[in-house]
Design a protein around this motif. Structure first.
Motif, mmCIF file in Angstrom:
data_model
loop_
_atom_site.group_PDB
_atom_site.id
_atom_site.type_symbol
_atom_site.label_atom_id
_atom_site.label_comp_id
_atom_site.label_asym_id
_atom_site.label_seq_id
_atom_site.Cartn_x
_atom_site.Cartn_y
_atom_site.Cartn_z
ATOM 1 N N LYS A 131 -45.551 7.087 -13.700
ATOM 2 C CA LYS A 131 -46.868 6.817 -14.287
ATOM 3 C C LYS A 131 -47.483 8.109 -14.824
ATOM 4 C CE LYS A 131 -51.472 4.959 -13.237
ATOM 5 N NZ LYS A 131 -52.266 6.109 -13.574
ATOM 6 N N LEU A 132 -47.304 9.184 -14.091
ATOM 7 C CA LEU A 132 -47.849 10.467 -14.524
ATOM 8 C C LEU A 132 -47.222 10.907 -15.843
ATOM 9 C CD1 LEU A 132 -49.698 12.861 -13.748
ATOM 10 C CD2 LEU A 132 -47.693 13.896 -12.702
ATOM 11 N N PHE A 133 -45.888 10.765 -15.959
ATOM 12 C CA PHE A 133 -45.208 11.216 -17.167
ATOM 13 C C PHE A 133 -45.334 10.251 -18.333
ATOM 14 C CE2 PHE A 133 -42.899 14.057 -14.278
ATOM 15 C CZ PHE A 133 -43.053 15.231 -14.983
ATOM 16 N N VAL A 134 -45.440 8.954 -18.065
ATOM 17 C CA VAL A 134 -45.465 7.982 -19.150
ATOM 18 C C VAL A 134 -46.885 7.671 -19.612
ATOM 19 C CG1 VAL A 134 -44.899 5.583 -19.735
ATOM 20 C CG2 VAL A 134 -43.272 6.973 -18.472
ATOM 21 N N PHE A 135 -47.807 7.512 -18.674
ATOM 22 C CA PHE A 135 -49.143 7.054 -19.031
ATOM 23 C C PHE A 135 -50.187 8.161 -18.938
ATOM 24 C CE2 PHE A 135 -53.254 5.244 -17.791
ATOM 25 C CZ PHE A 135 -53.507 4.466 -18.916
ATOM 26 N N ASP A 136 -50.259 8.815 -17.787
ATOM 27 C CA ASP A 136 -51.341 9.770 -17.541
ATOM 28 C C ASP A 136 -51.311 10.970 -18.481
ATOM 29 O OD1 ASP A 136 -52.243 8.145 -15.554
ATOM 30 O OD2 ASP A 136 -51.478 9.350 -13.897
ATOM 31 N N ILE A 137 -50.145 11.372 -18.901
ATOM 32 C CA ILE A 137 -50.055 12.541 -19.782
ATOM 33 C C ILE A 137 -50.778 12.295 -21.105
ATOM 34 C CG2 ILE A 137 -47.871 11.959 -20.893
ATOM 35 C CD1 ILE A 137 -47.134 14.928 -20.595
ATOM 36 N N PHE A 138 -50.848 11.020 -21.539
ATOM 37 C CA PHE A 138 -51.516 10.684 -22.781
ATOM 38 C C PHE A 138 -52.959 10.226 -22.559
ATOM 39 C CE2 PHE A 138 -46.981 9.796 -23.522
ATOM 40 C CZ PHE A 138 -46.741 10.772 -24.471
ATOM 41 N N ALA A 139 -53.256 9.661 -21.400
ATOM 42 C CA ALA A 139 -54.568 9.073 -21.163
ATOM 43 C C ALA A 139 -55.583 10.061 -20.588
ATOM 44 C CB ALA A 139 -54.441 7.876 -20.216
ATOM 45 N N LEU A 140 -55.115 11.054 -19.854
ATOM 46 C CA LEU A 140 -56.043 11.961 -19.168
ATOM 47 C C LEU A 140 -56.471 13.119 -20.062
ATOM 48 C CD1 LEU A 140 -54.337 12.233 -15.662
ATOM 49 C CD2 LEU A 140 -56.263 10.800 -16.311
ATOM 50 N N ASP A 141 -57.663 13.618 -19.803
ATOM 51 C CA ASP A 141 -58.120 14.833 -20.466
ATOM 52 C C ASP A 141 -57.354 16.028 -19.911
ATOM 53 O OD1 ASP A 141 -59.967 13.492 -22.002
ATOM 54 O OD2 ASP A 141 -61.628 13.826 -20.608
ATOM 55 N N LEU A 142 -57.496 17.156 -20.563
ATOM 56 C CA LEU A 142 -56.727 18.334 -20.225
ATOM 57 C C LEU A 142 -56.922 18.775 -18.768
ATOM 58 C CD1 LEU A 142 -54.855 20.583 -21.181
ATOM 59 C CD2 LEU A 142 -56.886 21.883 -21.822
ATOM 60 N N ALA A 143 -58.144 18.826 -18.297
ATOM 61 C CA ALA A 143 -58.399 19.292 -16.929
ATOM 62 C C ALA A 143 -57.739 18.370 -15.904
ATOM 63 C CB ALA A 143 -59.898 19.367 -16.677
ATOM 64 N N TYR A 144 -57.814 17.067 -16.123
ATOM 65 C CA TYR A 144 -57.188 16.118 -15.199
ATOM 66 C C TYR A 144 -55.667 16.205 -15.270
ATOM 67 C CZ TYR A 144 -61.738 14.048 -14.391
ATOM 68 O OH TYR A 144 -63.043 13.845 -14.025
ATOM 69 N N ARG A 145 -55.134 16.422 -16.475
ATOM 70 C CA ARG A 145 -53.683 16.599 -16.625
ATOM 71 C C ARG A 145 -53.209 17.825 -15.857
ATOM 72 N NH1 ARG A 145 -52.588 16.587 -22.777
ATOM 73 N NH2 ARG A 145 -54.613 15.617 -22.871
ATOM 74 N N VAL A 146 -53.978 18.905 -15.961
ATOM 75 C CA VAL A 146 -53.614 20.134 -15.258
ATOM 76 C C VAL A 146 -53.598 19.900 -13.748
ATOM 77 C CG1 VAL A 146 -54.409 22.478 -14.718
ATOM 78 C CG2 VAL A 146 -54.367 21.701 -17.082
ATOM 79 N N VAL A 147 -54.627 19.243 -13.230
ATOM 80 C CA VAL A 147 -54.699 18.944 -11.791
ATOM 81 C C VAL A 147 -53.531 18.063 -11.373
ATOM 82 C CG1 VAL A 147 -56.039 17.715 -10.030
ATOM 83 C CG2 VAL A 147 -57.186 19.285 -11.604
#
Length: 177
Positions: A131-147
């Protein structure tokens, strides 16, 4: 209201019933095997169903807790960035919940020496990573992606270190029934 609402309590009653069925089936497996003369499957089916329903209701509760706040902020339309931040937190919370649930299942599988629970927990741990690699990488803002990726990186580095340190015991643990 999160947790103390009708939906959660009704799911809780069903999940508790499934766990009780699984416990009783495990305690009386010899009797079930003698009477049924077939493959004993009540325990694993009840346990898997209860576990999946538990994950479902926890996910629904996390989702709806954020959803009500997001909808109220979008109605005002002045706080678009706050609603986006809550949506990011909602997605990241679901990913974290799934990871925490799978790690909890893994600990229970290790402590109770349940081979299938350990394997199911490892398979379930792949779900938040995907989910992190398929969905969250595109849906989250930069700060959330970094976390999210720092958390995943820490988990993978710790896993690699533990595997290197205890590789013989881990192989035995994964293959032991």
């Amino acid at each position: 209201r999160p947790i103390l609402n009708e939906r959660f309590l009704s799911y809780l009653a069903g999940i508790t019933g499934l766990y009780v069925i699984a416990l009783l089936a495990r305690q009386n497996r010899e009797i079930l095997l003698m009477r049924e003369q077939m493959v004993w499957c009540v325990y694993p089916v009840a346990l898997a169903s209860a576990s999946l329903l538990s994950l479902l209701i926890l996910s629904l509760e996390v989702w709806s807790a954020f959803d009500s706040r997001i909808l109220s902020l979008e109605a005002v339309e002045l706080y678009g960035s706050t609603a986006d931040a809550l949506r990011n937190a909602q997605n990241l919370s679901i990913t974290a919940l799934w990871a925490l649930y799978s790690v909890t299942m893994l600990v229970v599988g290790i402590a109770r020496r349940l081979y299938r629970v350990r394997l199911a927990a490892l398979a379930l741990l792949a779900l938040p990573v995907c989910k992190l690699f398929v969905f969250d990488i595109f849906a989250l803002d930069l700060a959330y992606r970094v976390v999210a990726f720092i958390g995943l990186g820490a988990l993978l580095v710790a896993s690699g270190y533990i595997y290197q340190r205890y590789s013989a015991a881990i192989r035995e643990f994964l293959l032991e029934k």
